[in-house]
Design an enzyme around this catalytic site. Structure first.
Site, PDB file in Angstrom:
ATOM      1  N   CYS A 128       0.843  -1.206   0.000  1.00 48.80           N
ATOM      2  CA  CYS A 128       0.000   0.000   0.000  1.00 48.80           C
ATOM      3  C   CYS A 128       0.877   1.254   0.000  1.00 48.80           C
ATOM      4  CB  CYS A 128      -0.927  -0.028   1.217  1.00 48.80           C
ATOM      5  SG  CYS A 128      -2.158   1.284   1.233  1.00 48.80           S
ATOM      6  N   CYS A 129       1.890   1.292   0.877  1.00 45.01           N
ATOM      7  CA  CYS A 129       2.803   2.444   0.925  1.00 45.01           C
ATOM      8  C   CYS A 129       3.579   2.580  -0.380  1.00 45.01           C
ATOM      9  CB  CYS A 129       3.792   2.295   2.083  1.00 45.01           C
ATOM     10  SG  CYS A 129       3.174   2.829   3.688  1.00 45.01           S
ATOM     11  N   CYS A 211      -1.293   8.390   7.384  1.00 45.42           N
ATOM     12  CA  CYS A 211      -2.626   8.087   6.880  1.00 45.42           C
ATOM     13  C   CYS A 211      -3.537   7.648   8.037  1.00 45.42           C
ATOM     14  CB  CYS A 211      -2.565   6.976   5.852  1.00 45.42           C
ATOM     15  SG  CYS A 211      -1.690   7.409   4.353  1.00 45.42           S
ATOM     16  N   CYS A 237       7.419   4.095   5.996  1.00 43.87           N
ATOM     17  CA  CYS A 237       6.611   3.868   4.802  1.00 43.87           C
ATOM     18  C   CYS A 237       7.468   3.354   3.652  1.00 43.87           C
ATOM     19  CB  CYS A 237       5.890   5.150   4.391  1.00 43.87           C
ATOM     20  SG  CYS A 237       6.985   6.467   3.832  1.00 43.87           S
TER      21      CYS A 237
HETATM   22  S1  SF4 Z   1       0.473   4.741   5.598  1.00 43.79           S
HETATM   23 FE1  SF4 Z   1      -1.009   5.212   3.936  1.00 43.79          FE
HETATM   24  S2  SF4 Z   1      -0.066   4.422   2.115  1.00 43.79           S
HETATM   25 FE2  SF4 Z   1       0.968   3.412   3.855  1.00 43.79          FE
HETATM   26  S3  SF4 Z   1      -0.154   1.509   4.313  1.00 43.79           S
HETATM   27 FE3  SF4 Z   1      -1.095   3.092   5.536  1.00 43.79          FE
HETATM   28  S4  SF4 Z   1      -2.788   3.858   4.259  1.00 43.79           S
HETATM   29 FE4  SF4 Z   1      -1.401   2.780   2.884  1.00 43.79          FE
END
Ligand code: SF4
Length: 244
Positions: A128-129, A211, A237
């Site tokens: 996701c990151c 996030c 991240c």
């Molecule tokens: S920090 Fe943001 S981009 Fe990273 S896993 Fe969490 S929701 Fe996804």
């Protein structure tokens, strides 16, 4: 490398080959503004300040706007920020007179859900990151020669060895960390001294804010980044993790 005792212009250099240890030794003694000025003088429009709207980033943005009329200031829009973070973005734009550059993955949350499942931040936060933050920033930085970030050594063990200047091997450009030697207390003192806006979540137990799905408040004895990716062994991240 004899001219780095003050923030003057360097001759054209291949920074990946320069002995950055020599430069770091000298820049360590400089005030953050001088390190920032050195970056602005040497790289101009080829330098970008990257922020996630944390306290260190606020300090750097203010310092930069004191040094240069329109520095390039960038943030990576994940579509998953807190409303308070977006309110801070708008407050900073008004206070500092800047227009932020928004970097985006091009991948909507609904498209991501279809391709990878509904809550990728739970099933695979690294992916996701990577999709929403790391790769979009890498694409943006490909056109730059240097970037500035607000990371500090006191933030976490993963940042304890950060230096004022380093070669970012992942993104293939120079990385400047003017606040690397500052403490959290110094950052907050600067924000108070200059009456700068900050994220209201900080007053509600969130020392570090990313996030929404991956950020929680921490207890009074918690460390700055303890509220990020709680329940996992993930600490970063990926933006500040180097590929060898
Ligand atoms: S920090 Fe943001 S981009 Fe990273 S896993 Fe969490 S929701 Fe996804």
């Amino acid at each position: 490398m004899d001219d780095v005792d003050e923030p003057g212009k360097q001759p054209e250099l291949n920074w990946s080959l320069v002995d950055l240890a020599v430069i770091n030794k000298r820049l360590e003694g400089w005030e953050p503004q001088a390190v920032l000025q050195w970056g602005l003088v040497n790289f101009g429009d080829d330098l970008a300040i990257v922020t996630g709207f944390g306290p260190s980033g606020i300090v750097l943005m203010h310092m930069a706007t004191q040094l240069q009329a329109a520095p390039t200031i960038v943030y990576v829009q994940t579509d998953l920020f807190f409303a308070e973070t977006m309110a801070l973005r708008d407050a900073l734009a008004a206070r500092l007179g800047v227009t932020f550059v928004e970097v985006h993955s091009g991948l909507s949350l609904s498209e991501q859900a279809v391709r990878f499942g509904p809550c990728l931040w739970e099933s695979n936060p690294d992916l996701c990151c990577s999709l929403r933050k790391v790769e979009p920033l890498r694409r943006f930085l490909a056109a730059k020669k240097a970037w500035v970030t607000g990371i500090r050594r006191d933030q976490s063990p993963t940042r304890a060895k950060a230096t004022a200047v380093s070669w970012d091997n992942t993104n293939q450009l120079l990385k400047l960390c003017p606040l690397v030697a500052w403490t959290s207390a110094q950052v907050w003192a600067y924000i108070a001294q200059h009456h700068l806006p900050y994220n209201s979540l900080h007053d509600r137990g969130y020392p570090s804010i990313g996030c929404l799905p991956c950020t929680q408040p921490v207890g009074v004895n918690g460390h700055e980044r303890d509220g990020r990716w709680v329940g996992t062994d993930k600490l970063e991240c990926g933006i500040h993790v180097q590929m060898m």
